[in-house]
Scaffold this motif. Structure first.
Motif, PDB file in Angstrom:
ATOM      1  N   MET A 120      -9.340  -3.342   9.541  1.00  0.00           N
ATOM      2  CA  MET A 120      -7.961  -3.373  10.012  1.00  0.00           C
ATOM      3  C   MET A 120      -7.023  -3.418   8.826  1.00  0.00           C
ATOM      4  O   MET A 120      -7.288  -4.111   7.834  1.00  0.00           O
ATOM      5  CB  MET A 120      -7.731  -4.600  10.902  1.00  0.00           C
ATOM      6  CG  MET A 120      -6.343  -4.646  11.571  1.00  0.00           C
ATOM      7  SD  MET A 120      -5.012  -5.284  10.528  1.00  0.00           S
ATOM      8  CE  MET A 120      -5.472  -6.999  10.415  1.00  0.00           C
ATOM      9  N   GLY A 121      -5.934  -2.672   8.911  1.00  0.00           N
ATOM     10  CA  GLY A 121      -4.893  -2.724   7.899  1.00  0.00           C
ATOM     11  C   GLY A 121      -3.538  -2.790   8.561  1.00  0.00           C
ATOM     12  O   GLY A 121      -3.288  -2.074   9.541  1.00  0.00           O
ATOM     13  N   GLY A 122      -2.659  -3.671   8.068  1.00  0.00           N
ATOM     14  CA  GLY A 122      -1.330  -3.812   8.630  1.00  0.00           C
ATOM     15  C   GLY A 122      -0.272  -3.831   7.542  1.00  0.00           C
ATOM     16  O   GLY A 122      -0.488  -4.419   6.476  1.00  0.00           O
ATOM     17  N   TYR A 123       0.882  -3.181   7.803  1.00  0.00           N
ATOM     18  CA  TYR A 123       1.950  -3.100   6.806  1.00  0.00           C
ATOM     19  C   TYR A 123       3.295  -3.393   7.461  1.00  0.00           C
ATOM     20  O   TYR A 123       3.617  -2.845   8.513  1.00  0.00           O
ATOM     21  CB  TYR A 123       1.986  -1.708   6.172  1.00  0.00           C
ATOM     22  CG  TYR A 123       3.015  -1.569   5.076  1.00  0.00           C
ATOM     23  CD1 TYR A 123       2.851  -2.239   3.869  1.00  0.00           C
ATOM     24  CD2 TYR A 123       4.139  -0.778   5.247  1.00  0.00           C
ATOM     25  CE1 TYR A 123       3.787  -2.114   2.845  1.00  0.00           C
ATOM     26  CE2 TYR A 123       5.084  -0.640   4.235  1.00  0.00           C
ATOM     27  CZ  TYR A 123       4.904  -1.319   3.036  1.00  0.00           C
ATOM     28  OH  TYR A 123       5.836  -1.202   2.031  1.00  0.00           O
ATOM     29  N   PHE A 124       4.070  -4.299   6.829  1.00  0.00           N
ATOM     30  CA  PHE A 124       5.435  -4.597   7.236  1.00  0.00           C
ATOM     31  C   PHE A 124       6.382  -3.785   6.352  1.00  0.00           C
ATOM     32  O   PHE A 124       6.560  -4.123   5.173  1.00  0.00           O
ATOM     33  CB  PHE A 124       5.745  -6.092   7.072  1.00  0.00           C
ATOM     34  CG  PHE A 124       5.072  -6.994   8.062  1.00  0.00           C
ATOM     35  CD1 PHE A 124       5.737  -7.405   9.216  1.00  0.00           C
ATOM     36  CD2 PHE A 124       3.787  -7.447   7.839  1.00  0.00           C
ATOM     37  CE1 PHE A 124       5.122  -8.247  10.126  1.00  0.00           C
ATOM     38  CE2 PHE A 124       3.171  -8.294   8.739  1.00  0.00           C
ATOM     39  CZ  PHE A 124       3.839  -8.696   9.889  1.00  0.00           C
ATOM     40  N   PRO A 125       7.001  -2.719   6.859  1.00  0.00           N
ATOM     41  CA  PRO A 125       7.856  -1.881   6.009  1.00  0.00           C
ATOM     42  C   PRO A 125       9.037  -2.639   5.401  1.00  0.00           C
ATOM     43  O   PRO A 125       9.343  -2.471   4.218  1.00  0.00           O
ATOM     44  CB  PRO A 125       8.336  -0.780   6.963  1.00  0.00           C
ATOM     45  CG  PRO A 125       7.300  -0.723   8.038  1.00  0.00           C
ATOM     46  CD  PRO A 125       6.853  -2.144   8.214  1.00  0.00           C
ATOM     47  N   ASP A 126       9.725  -3.453   6.189  1.00  0.00           N
ATOM     48  CA  ASP A 126      10.900  -4.162   5.678  1.00  0.00           C
ATOM     49  C   ASP A 126      10.520  -5.260   4.691  1.00  0.00           C
ATOM     50  O   ASP A 126      11.232  -5.506   3.718  1.00  0.00           O
ATOM     51  CB  ASP A 126      11.714  -4.760   6.834  1.00  0.00           C
ATOM     52  CG  ASP A 126      12.373  -3.684   7.685  1.00  0.00           C
ATOM     53  OD1 ASP A 126      12.554  -2.562   7.170  1.00  0.00           O
ATOM     54  OD2 ASP A 126      12.685  -3.962   8.854  1.00  0.00           O
TER      55      ASP A 126
END
Length: 206
Positions: A120-126
């Motif tokens: 799993m990979g997660g990214y918060f753009p802000d």
């Protein structure tokens, strides 16, 4: 912030689910939020590969802190799944001192399975934060290792830092209550090498 779990579902079945977990402490990706026991209700509905849901975490005492209410939408493409989650943090009375339910922190995440390995990979753009996790099982014990990278603000391991922030192993079992009902329980040991924090968490699903 546990709502980034992704579900691989039957493409032709409509499903609804609701319930709650009771945990001795709320630890997410190697970091504790609030203090004391938390109740974590959830509700979801889906059809085919599409699913929408709500997930929350609320302390059992007014001084506990760590209130959270998330909304997510996900789609299972078969070989992998994508999820967009809106994380919000209401005050103890359900209101928001800043922002609001529709003005939270958005994360875009993806998951897949390769053999017995879940990725799993997660990214918060802000927030410019990245989290990558691998999970696998050895017998009845589940292992996970997570890596966090913070570019703008201290979120997982510190501003402009990258490190392993979550090493955990746990076990789940069902405790027989009656002939027709068993209570799912779980236990996990979680260690954060970055902050040198360690947790032992017990949970019940109802």
């Amino acid at each position: 912030m546990g709502s980034t779990l992704l579900f691989f579902s039957n493409q032709n079945v409509q499903s609804q689910d609701f319930g709650a977990d009771v945990v001795s402490s709320y630890v997410w990706r190697g970091t504790q939020f609030g203090q004391g026991a938390h109740i974590q209700p959830y509700i979801s509905t889906g059809k085919g590969g599409f699913e929408v849901g709500l997930w929350g975490s609320f302390p059992t005492t007014a001084a506990g802190g760590g209130n959270e209410l998330d909304a997510y939408v996900s789609y299972d493409f078969g070989s992998f799944a994508l999820t967009v989650t809106n994380y919000t943090f209401p005050d103890g009375n359900g209101t928001y001192s800043s922002g609001g339910f529709f003005d939270g922190d958005l994360e875009i995440s993806a998951s897949t399975e390769i053999g017995g390995l879940s990725l799993m990979g997660g990214y918060f753009p802000d927030l410019e934060t990245l989290y990558i996790e691998a999970k696998f099982a050895l017998g009845s014990v589940d292992f996970a290792i997570g890596f966090g990278s913070d570019n703008a603000d201290a979120f997982y391991v510190g501003s402009n830092e990258s490190s392993v922030c979550n090493i955990s192993f746990g076990h789940k079992k069902e405790v027989k209550i009656t002939d027709d009902y068993s209570l799912p329980v779980s236990g996990s040991f979680i260690y954060n090498p970055s902050s040198e924090a360690a947790f032992l968490v017990f949970g019940i699903n109802i």
